[in-house]
Design an enzyme around this catalytic site. Structure first.
Site, PDB file in Angstrom:
ATOM      1  N   GLY A  59       0.944  -1.157   0.018  1.00 25.54           N
ATOM      2  CA  GLY A  59       0.034   0.048  -0.106  1.00 25.54           C
ATOM      3  C   GLY A  59       0.859   1.354   0.110  1.00 25.54           C
ATOM      4  CD  GLN A  60      -1.738   6.405  -0.672  1.00 25.71           C
ATOM      5  OE1 GLN A  60      -1.365   7.685  -0.783  1.00 25.71           O
ATOM      6  NE2 GLN A  60      -2.918   6.289  -0.360  1.00 25.71           N
ATOM      7  CG  ASP A  91      -6.374 -13.194   4.602  1.00 25.86           C
ATOM      8  OD1 ASP A  91      -6.521 -12.281   5.196  1.00 25.86           O
ATOM      9  OD2 ASP A  91      -7.089 -14.107   4.047  1.00 25.86           O
ATOM     10  CB  ILE A  92      -4.045  -9.674   9.135  1.00 24.87           C
ATOM     11  CG1 ILE A  92      -4.988  -8.675   8.530  1.00 24.87           C
ATOM     12  CG2 ILE A  92      -2.522  -9.167   8.615  1.00 24.87           C
ATOM     13  CD1 ILE A  92      -5.051  -7.302   9.068  1.00 24.87           C
ATOM     14  CB  ALA A 145      -6.641  -0.687   6.585  1.00 21.74           C
ATOM     15  CB  THR A 184      -9.040   1.706   2.791  1.00 20.88           C
ATOM     16  OG1 THR A 184      -8.611   1.384   1.655  1.00 20.88           O
ATOM     17  CG2 THR A 184      -7.971   1.693   3.966  1.00 20.88           C
ATOM     18  CB  THR A 200      -9.105   6.029   9.855  1.00 16.00           C
ATOM     19  OG1 THR A 200      -9.802   6.871   8.926  1.00 16.00           O
ATOM     20  CG2 THR A 200     -10.051   5.208  10.665  1.00 16.00           C
ATOM     21  CE1 TYR A 236     -11.110   2.292   6.836  1.00 16.93           C
ATOM     22  CE2 TYR A 236     -11.790   4.543   7.197  1.00 16.93           C
ATOM     23  CZ  TYR A 236     -10.796   3.739   7.086  1.00 16.93           C
ATOM     24  OH  TYR A 236      -9.550   3.876   7.224  1.00 16.93           O
ATOM     25  CE  LYS A 292      -8.168   1.625  10.569  1.00 18.63           C
ATOM     26  NZ  LYS A 292      -6.999   0.716  10.066  1.00 18.63           N
TER      27      LYS A 292
END
Length: 289
Positions: free
Chosen positions: A10-11, A35-36, A59, A61, A100, A124, A128
């Site tokens: 990811g970023q 794979d968590i 995550a 997202t 987040t 979401y 989180k």
């Protein structure tokens, strides 16, 4: 120091891989490797690699899709964090977990501090927040960092979406009544490295760009600087709309501005405007290659 990075494609994960110190021994995983949501695979990999620290940047997202697929969002954002916490506790590893701004309802006119009670508006945000709570219960000495509006030269994000949509004859419709703080993933990666290298006290922290704007204002700056840098050959026309006019399935907080004060007292928080310009020049360079 041995570090396991979850969500390394990811970023944030890619920025961490670009900036981590040479003395770190890094195991980088994406969903295909780890794979968590699978507690057995999590347990097996953590026992095999025996990291000193786990950075969880994995995550779910997809904010709107989560409304119709809450089980998937919960499996990653809540149960996946539990799996990491249990396995980490059993092998003596620490965890730094990314959360987040969407844990807040956006009704406050003041920036949200770490002590402000959370009240998420959507699935979401709820998953989180539940992941945060689960981690704090299982592994109280963890680090949790809430961030917002991530952008970078990598992956999918608002900035790259705007640039991909540019050049159309009709104005782009951008939400003007939702405010937050854009955050460069490279700056967040640098902050994470600082926290781990300096053994910062465990707990909850906020890290985001230092100036709040609306999505409209963010887009306006992106297009102004892209045109100025020659990444775009024509100016882009924008049309301001409301969140309600945008009509997405998930409710968004109107003003999810995070307070940086707790971390700003111990580190410099860079200006996200400079990071936008940096990313624009990076993307322009890649197009010219």
């Amino acid at each position: 120091m041995k570090v396991l990075i979850c969500g390394a494609d990811g970023q944030l994960g890619r920025c961490l891989l670009q900036h981590y110190p040479s003395h770190w021994q890094v195991t980088a995983t994406n969903r295909s490797v780890l794979d968590i949501t699978d507690p057995y695979r999590v347990k097996a990999l953590i026992e095999k690699t025996h990291p000193h620290f786990i950075i969880n940047a994995a995550a779910y997202t997809a904010v709107d899709l989560a409304e119709d697929d809450p089980e998937h969002a919960r499996a990653v954002n809540t149960d996946g964090v539990k799996n990491l916490a249990i396995a980490a506790k059993n092998c003596g590893a620490g965890i730094l977990h990314i959360s987040t701004d969407y844990v807040f309802d956006g009704d406050s006119s003041s920036p949200y501090t770490e002590d402000t009670p959370a009240n998420p508006l959507n699935i979401y945000g709820k998953t989180k927040l539940d992941g945060e709570l689960a981690l704090s219960e299982i592994l109280p000495d963890s680090l949790i960092i809430r961030t917002s509006w991530l952008f970078s030269e990598y992956g999918n994000n608002f900035m790259k979406t705007m640039l991909a949509l540019s050049g159309k004859n009709t104005p782009l419709k951008i939400v003007s009544d939702q405010y937050g703080c854009p955050t460069y993933a490279g700056d967040l990666a640098t902050a994470i490295i600082y926290l781990l290298e300096n053994h910062v006290k465990p707990g909850l922290y906020h890290y985001c760009g230092n100036t709040p704007v609306s999505w409209y204002q963010f887009a306006e700056f992106i297009f102004e600087q892209s045109y100025k840098a020659g990444l775009l050959h024509l100016p882009q026309t924008l049309q301001a709309i409301t969140r309600h006019e945008f009509g997405r399935p998930a409710k968004r907080p109107a003003r999810s501005v995070l307070s940086n004060k707790k971390l700003a007292d111990m580190m410099h928080i860079p200006d996200w405007h400079n990071a936008v310009i940096k990313v624009i020049h990076q993307l322009k360079s890649e197009r010219q290659e």
